[in-house]
Structure formats: structure tokens, C-alpha cells
Design a protein around this motif. Structure first.
Motif, PDB file in Angstrom:
ATOM      1  N   GLU A  58       0.606  -1.196   0.077  1.00 46.49           N
ATOM      2  CA  GLU A  58       0.037   0.009  -0.060  1.00 46.49           C
ATOM      3  C   GLU A  58       0.837   1.096  -0.035  1.00 46.49           C
ATOM      4  OE1 GLU A  58      -2.993   0.059  -0.534  1.00 46.49           O
ATOM      5  OE2 GLU A  58      -3.748  -1.956  -0.129  1.00 46.49           O
ATOM      6  N   ASP A  59       2.227   1.151  -0.332  1.00 47.78           N
ATOM      7  CA  ASP A  59       2.927   2.518  -0.398  1.00 47.78           C
ATOM      8  C   ASP A  59       2.682   3.033  -1.864  1.00 47.78           C
ATOM      9  OD1 ASP A  59       3.952   0.182  -1.609  1.00 47.78           O
ATOM     10  OD2 ASP A  59       6.268   0.440  -1.081  1.00 47.78           O
ATOM     11  N   ARG A  60       1.841   3.187  -2.130  1.00 43.84           N
ATOM     12  CA  ARG A  60       1.323   3.796  -3.457  1.00 43.84           C
ATOM     13  C   ARG A  60       0.546   5.325  -3.157  1.00 43.84           C
ATOM     14  NH1 ARG A  60      -3.753   2.400  -4.580  1.00 43.84           N
ATOM     15  NH2 ARG A  60      -4.938   0.791  -3.062  1.00 43.84           N
ATOM     16  N   THR A  61       0.327   5.625  -2.066  1.00 47.02           N
ATOM     17  CA  THR A  61      -0.631   7.119  -1.997  1.00 47.02           C
ATOM     18  C   THR A  61       0.389   8.063  -2.719  1.00 47.02           C
ATOM     19  OG1 THR A  61      -1.391   6.152   0.190  1.00 47.02           O
ATOM     20  CG2 THR A  61      -1.653   8.508  -0.276  1.00 47.02           C
ATOM     21  N   PRO A  62      -0.443   9.010  -3.682  1.00 51.46           N
ATOM     22  CA  PRO A  62       0.527  10.095  -4.389  1.00 51.46           C
ATOM     23  C   PRO A  62       1.216  10.904  -3.364  1.00 51.46           C
ATOM     24  CG  PRO A  62      -1.835  10.102  -4.790  1.00 51.46           C
ATOM     25  CD  PRO A  62      -1.714   8.851  -4.309  1.00 51.46           C
ATOM     26  N   LEU A  63       2.236  11.426  -3.897  1.00 51.32           N
ATOM     27  CA  LEU A  63       2.857  12.492  -2.860  1.00 51.32           C
ATOM     28  C   LEU A  63       3.141  13.786  -3.685  1.00 51.32           C
ATOM     29  CD1 LEU A  63       5.569  10.097  -1.526  1.00 51.32           C
ATOM     30  CD2 LEU A  63       3.455  10.777  -0.299  1.00 51.32           C
ATOM     31  N   GLU A  64       3.314  14.799  -2.845  1.00 51.29           N
ATOM     32  CA  GLU A  64       3.407  15.993  -3.505  1.00 51.29           C
ATOM     33  C   GLU A  64       4.394  16.957  -2.608  1.00 51.29           C
ATOM     34  OE1 GLU A  64       0.059  18.415  -4.993  1.00 51.29           O
ATOM     35  OE2 GLU A  64      -0.469  17.020  -6.404  1.00 51.29           O
ATOM     36  N   LEU A  65       4.793  18.063  -3.014  1.00 49.84           N
ATOM     37  CA  LEU A  65       5.694  19.153  -2.138  1.00 49.84           C
ATOM     38  C   LEU A  65       4.849  20.220  -1.976  1.00 49.84           C
ATOM     39  CD1 LEU A  65       9.214  19.177  -4.231  1.00 49.84           C
ATOM     40  CD2 LEU A  65       8.647  18.047  -1.972  1.00 49.84           C
ATOM     41  N   ASP A  66       4.794  20.514  -0.529  1.00 48.71           N
ATOM     42  CA  ASP A  66       4.554  21.992  -0.360  1.00 48.71           C
ATOM     43  C   ASP A  66       5.817  22.687   0.117  1.00 48.71           C
ATOM     44  OD1 ASP A  66       3.276  24.173   0.535  1.00 48.71           O
ATOM     45  OD2 ASP A  66       2.454  23.190   2.514  1.00 48.71           O
ATOM     46  N   GLY A  67       6.247  23.562  -0.551  1.00 51.30           N
ATOM     47  CA  GLY A  67       7.532  24.243  -0.543  1.00 51.30           C
ATOM     48  C   GLY A  67       8.812  23.040  -0.822  1.00 51.30           C
ATOM     49  N   SER A  68       9.421  22.539   0.447  1.00 44.96           N
ATOM     50  CA  SER A  68      10.413  21.602   0.282  1.00 44.96           C
ATOM     51  C   SER A  68       9.989  20.517   1.144  1.00 44.96           C
ATOM     52  CB  SER A  68      11.570  22.125   1.009  1.00 44.96           C
ATOM     53  OG  SER A  68      11.466  22.424   2.340  1.00 44.96           O
ATOM     54  N   VAL A  69       8.539  20.517   1.799  1.00 44.68           N
ATOM     55  CA  VAL A  69       7.924  19.453   2.538  1.00 44.68           C
ATOM     56  C   VAL A  69       7.197  18.160   1.726  1.00 44.68           C
ATOM     57  CG1 VAL A  69       6.790  18.606   4.612  1.00 44.68           C
ATOM     58  CG2 VAL A  69       7.835  21.032   4.344  1.00 44.68           C
ATOM     59  N   ILE A  70       7.711  17.226   1.590  1.00 44.79           N
ATOM     60  CA  ILE A  70       7.138  16.208   1.077  1.00 44.79           C
ATOM     61  C   ILE A  70       5.775  15.637   2.007  1.00 44.79           C
ATOM     62  CG2 ILE A  70       7.167  13.574   0.160  1.00 44.79           C
ATOM     63  CD1 ILE A  70      10.267  13.982  -0.190  1.00 44.79           C
ATOM     64  N   GLN A  71       4.798  15.518   1.287  1.00 46.59           N
ATOM     65  CA  GLN A  71       3.530  15.079   1.916  1.00 46.59           C
ATOM     66  C   GLN A  71       2.558  14.375   1.104  1.00 46.59           C
ATOM     67  OE1 GLN A  71       0.577  18.916   2.343  1.00 46.59           O
ATOM     68  NE2 GLN A  71       2.848  19.026   3.093  1.00 46.59           N
ATOM     69  N   ALA A  73      -0.438  13.935  -1.271  1.00 43.35           N
ATOM     70  CA  ALA A  73      -1.074  14.785  -2.472  1.00 43.35           C
ATOM     71  C   ALA A  73      -2.593  15.389  -1.773  1.00 43.35           C
ATOM     72  CB  ALA A  73      -1.360  14.055  -3.545  1.00 43.35           C
ATOM     73  N   PRO A  74      -2.852  16.530  -1.952  1.00 42.68           N
ATOM     74  CA  PRO A  74      -4.115  16.833  -1.327  1.00 42.68           C
ATOM     75  C   PRO A  74      -5.418  16.247  -1.932  1.00 42.68           C
ATOM     76  CG  PRO A  74      -3.076  18.683  -2.723  1.00 42.68           C
ATOM     77  CD  PRO A  74      -2.211  17.577  -2.472  1.00 42.68           C
ATOM     78  N   ASP A  75      -5.385  15.671  -3.179  1.00 45.07           N
ATOM     79  CA  ASP A  75      -6.647  14.872  -3.507  1.00 45.07           C
ATOM     80  C   ASP A  75      -6.525  13.321  -3.294  1.00 45.07           C
ATOM     81  OD1 ASP A  75      -4.264  14.494  -5.254  1.00 45.07           O
ATOM     82  OD2 ASP A  75      -5.328  14.825  -7.234  1.00 45.07           O
ATOM     83  N   ALA A  76      -5.533  13.263  -2.492  1.00 42.71           N
ATOM     84  CA  ALA A  76      -5.450  11.712  -2.145  1.00 42.71           C
ATOM     85  C   ALA A  76      -6.537  11.306  -1.281  1.00 42.71           C
ATOM     86  CB  ALA A  76      -4.173  11.199  -1.735  1.00 42.71           C
ATOM     87  N   LEU A  77      -7.440  10.354  -1.207  1.00 41.32           N
ATOM     88  CA  LEU A  77      -8.586  10.206  -0.283  1.00 41.32           C
ATOM     89  C   LEU A  77      -8.459   9.024   0.270  1.00 41.32           C
ATOM     90  CD1 LEU A  77     -11.489  11.480  -2.610  1.00 41.32           C
ATOM     91  CD2 LEU A  77     -10.302  12.787  -0.782  1.00 41.32           C
ATOM     92  N   ILE A  78      -9.025   8.765   1.540  1.00 41.04           N
ATOM     93  CA  ILE A  78      -8.908   7.521   2.251  1.00 41.04           C
ATOM     94  C   ILE A  78      -9.726   6.311   1.428  1.00 41.04           C
ATOM     95  CG2 ILE A  78      -8.262   8.640   4.534  1.00 41.04           C
ATOM     96  CD1 ILE A  78     -11.332   7.663   5.137  1.00 41.04           C
ATOM     97  N   LYS A  94      -3.240  23.811  -0.200  1.00 44.92           N
ATOM     98  CA  LYS A  94      -4.682  24.185  -0.467  1.00 44.92           C
ATOM     99  C   LYS A  94      -5.479  24.044   1.171  1.00 44.92           C
ATOM    100  CE  LYS A  94      -4.832  22.035  -4.991  1.00 44.92           C
ATOM    101  NZ  LYS A  94      -5.409  21.006  -5.821  1.00 44.92           N
ATOM    102  N   GLY A  95      -4.764  24.567   2.091  1.00 50.79           N
ATOM    103  CA  GLY A  95      -5.604  24.688   3.455  1.00 50.79           C
ATOM    104  C   GLY A  95      -4.942  23.373   4.257  1.00 50.79           C
ATOM    105  N   THR A  96      -4.943  23.509   5.306  1.00 47.08           N
ATOM    106  CA  THR A  96      -4.424  22.652   6.188  1.00 47.08           C
ATOM    107  C   THR A  96      -5.466  21.485   6.631  1.00 47.08           C
ATOM    108  OG1 THR A  96      -2.620  23.811   7.160  1.00 47.08           O
ATOM    109  CG2 THR A  96      -3.188  21.723   8.415  1.00 47.08           C
ATOM    110  N   LYS A  97      -5.370  20.247   6.298  1.00 51.09           N
ATOM    111  CA  LYS A  97      -6.305  19.249   6.602  1.00 51.09           C
ATOM    112  C   LYS A  97      -5.197  18.009   7.576  1.00 51.09           C
ATOM    113  CE  LYS A  97      -9.495  19.828   3.192  1.00 51.09           C
ATOM    114  NZ  LYS A  97     -10.416  19.037   1.931  1.00 51.09           N
ATOM    115  N   THR A  98      -5.892  17.589   8.547  1.00 51.44           N
ATOM    116  CA  THR A  98      -5.299  16.470   9.311  1.00 51.44           C
ATOM    117  C   THR A  98      -6.259  15.298   9.782  1.00 51.44           C
ATOM    118  OG1 THR A  98      -5.570  17.586  11.417  1.00 51.44           O
ATOM    119  CG2 THR A  98      -3.360  17.943  10.192  1.00 51.44           C
ATOM    120  N   ARG A  99      -5.607  13.998   9.787  1.00 51.41           N
ATOM    121  CA  ARG A  99      -6.630  13.148  10.054  1.00 51.41           C
ATOM    122  C   ARG A  99      -5.805  12.058  10.884  1.00 51.41           C
ATOM    123  NH1 ARG A  99      -7.782   7.541   8.406  1.00 51.41           N
ATOM    124  NH2 ARG A  99      -9.880   6.920   9.192  1.00 51.41           N
ATOM    125  N   SER A 100      -5.940  11.930  12.031  1.00 52.04           N
ATOM    126  CA  SER A 100      -5.482  11.034  13.007  1.00 52.04           C
ATOM    127  C   SER A 100      -5.229   9.636  12.374  1.00 52.04           C
ATOM    128  CB  SER A 100      -5.609  11.267  14.660  1.00 52.04           C
ATOM    129  OG  SER A 100      -5.799  12.573  14.858  1.00 52.04           O
TER     130      SER A 100
END
Length: 297
Positions: A58-71, A73-78, A94-100
Motif C-alpha cells: 500500500e505504499d502507493r499513495t501519491p505525494l506532492e511538495l508543499d515548498g520543500s516538505v514532502i506530504q 497529495a491533497p486530492d488523495a482520499l482514504i 490548499k489549506g491544512t487538513k489532518t486526520r489522526s
């Protein structure tokens, strides 16, 4: 759905599973010190998460950069990616979203103290081959080889997994998301199957993290009952302490099972008398059925 929590505490045996920052040519293991002054190596929960997600495929969730920070992708859904369903996310594009995380891991802590053993390493094999080749080619010889020292520790380790079963497939940031109960059960059971055969590749070795002992169940109370309760002394597991945990509440005693690989601990007979263990295979069959039955309700 009714609130339900799954917790498992696992014991495995491994060697030098996680290194920290080295000093000079000395590679150091990650370790902590208790009040007694004894040091215990550990394998971080982030390292365990990495191996679990990789071996689940499951290490296939898309990633993007926010500045230099890897995180993520904002459109990746659970709904599409179990990794962020089970282990959460933070997205600041596009605004901070977190999910524990709904699946949480503790560090895997050694159950036997670290005695500062070190392994002495050289690259003599390559050095000799290089010297022989340079002689043949008439080139200048290299002076000296590269040497290094690496801390080494072989021990039993224990870690705990907790999963909020009623929170799998739910993201309050994306309320229109719908994950079927069948898919929720598939995701949790895929995680459990991975824990059953977990391993870790490190410095040319493959270490076996498959459980020698495992205890847990599915409960109405979301407490990691057996975390910090497992000890090993003189190659004997503290069955009596675990029996005392079971005696805390009839619900814990009724819902708990354990699994044992026989022939490892010197007090197998005591473990059988105190805890009535299943085989490790039967334990995971039981816990996976409990998960599937929960999502049928």
C-alpha cells in the motif's frame, strides 16, 4: 457502529533493527535508558510503519511538495488509499487538513538490556582486490582500508498495535466519502496478515519480526491493555503478570486470546497453564474472524 478497539501486543526476536545518527565511523543503534541505568535498543514506530505499508503493498499513495516538505497529495482520499485511512495524514497544500491515525504503533522496545557490544567492520575483501588490480595495471597503491564499528544487539522485542475499528473508513474532512464495511474488514485483516509475517531489511540482513508470542483481542474499551506489561527475564515470559491484567475485568478475560510459538521460552508449561495459548496461526485466524464479524453487524 458500536465503539470497538483492537489491540495486540507482540513479542519477536531480532538483531540490530534500527540505527540512529552515527558518530565518526561508529554506527549507533537507537536506544533509551531506564531509571535503573540499563539501556534498551528500540525499533521506532516509523520504521515499523514503513515495513508494514511496504509489505501490505500500500505504499502507493501519491505525494506532492508543499515548498520543500514532502506530504500526501491533497486530492488523495482514504477511500482510494488504505495507507492514509489506517495511518492518517497531514496535508497543508490548499489549506491544512489532518486526520489522526486509526491504527497506532508503539516503538518495539528490547526486552533484554544493551551491553555495548560492537561489530568491527572493514572492506578488506574489496581493498585486496583493488590492490591486486592496481599492481597489475602499474597504478599507485592505496594506503590503508576503511574501517568502521557498528553497535550490535540481539534481543526479544515487544510492540503494541491498536486500531479504532469504528473509525476505519471515516474522514471528517471529506464527509461524502463512503467505504463499505467489507472493504474496512479487508483493510484491517490485510494489516493483521502483514503483522503475522512482518520482516525488516537492514544493512544486508532480513530480520524476522514474526510473532513468537502475541496477546490481544477486540474490546469495548479502547485500551492497549498489554502494552508495557510484557517482560522477559532469564528467557521466561512473565505469564503471571499477564494473568493479572486479565483479572482486571471479566470483559478483558473473556475477549482475550494469545498465541505462542513453542520451544522458545523456558517456561512454556507455565504459559500454557496461566494463559491457555493457541498457536500463533490460530490466534490470527481468531482475531481476523472477530474483525470480519464486527463489520457484519
Amino acid at each position: 457502529m458500536n465503539k470497538k478497539g483492537l489491540t495486540l501486543s507482540i513479542v519477536f526476536e531480532a538483531e540490530s533493527g534500527n540505527y540512529g545518527e552515527g558518530v565518526g565511523n561508529v554506527t549507533s543503534l537507537k536506544k533509551i535508558t531506564r531509571g535503573t541505568g540499563d539501556s534498551f535498543t528500540y525499533i521506532s514506530r516509523q520504521a515499523l510503519r514503513y515495513n508494514i505499508i511496504q509489505q501490505m503493498g500500500e505504499d502507493r499513495t501519491p505525494l506532492e511538495l508543499d515548498g520543500s516538505v514532502i506530504q500526501f497529495a491533497p486530492d488523495a482520499l482514504i477511500s482510494d488509499y488504505p495507507e492514509i485511512d489506517l495511518f492518517g495524514y497531514m496535508k497543508t497544500n490548499k489549506g491544512t487538513k489532518t486526520r489522526s491515525a486509526v491504527a497506532r504503533l508503539s516503538n518495539a522496545i528490547a526486552l533484554e538490556s544493551f551491553q555495548a557490544d560492537t561489530d568491527f567492520l572493514t572492506n578488506k575483501g574489496l581493498f585486496d582486490r583493488y590492490q591486486a588490480a592496481t599492481i597489475m595495471e602499474g597504478k599507485e597503491q592505496k594506503k590503508g582500508g576503511n574501517i568502521a564499528q557498528s553497535e550490535i544487539h540481539h534481543s526479544y522485542y515487544t510492540y503494541t498495535v491498536t486500531i479504532d475499528l469504528d473509525q476505519v473508513g471515516i474522514d471528517y474532512n471529506e464527509k461524502e466519502i463512503s467505504v463499505s464495511n467489507e472493504e474496512k474488514a479487508n483493510r484491517v485483516n490485510a494489516l493483521l496478515r502483514t503483522l503475522k509475517f512482518l520482516y525488516r531489511d537492514i544493512k544486508g540482513r532480513r530480520e524476522n519480526f514474526s510473532p513468537l508470542f502475541v496477546i490481544g483481542g477486540v474490546y469495548d474499551i479502547k485500551n492497549p491493555f498489554f502494552e508495557n506489561r510484557i517482560k522477559v527475564k532469564n528467557n521466561q515470559l512473565n505469564a503471571q503478570t499477564l494473568s493479572s491484567v486479565l483479572a482486571l475485568d471479566s470483559h478483558i478475560a473473556d475477549q482475550t486470546k494469545c498465541g505462542l510459538i513453542e520451544g522458545i521460552f523456558d517456561n512454556d508449561q507455565q504459559i500454557k497453564e496461566e494463559l491457555s495459548p493457541l498457536t500463533v496461526a490460530a490466534f490470527f485466524d481468531f482475531i481476523q474472524k472477530e474483525v470480519s464479524n464486527y463489520y457484519l453487524d
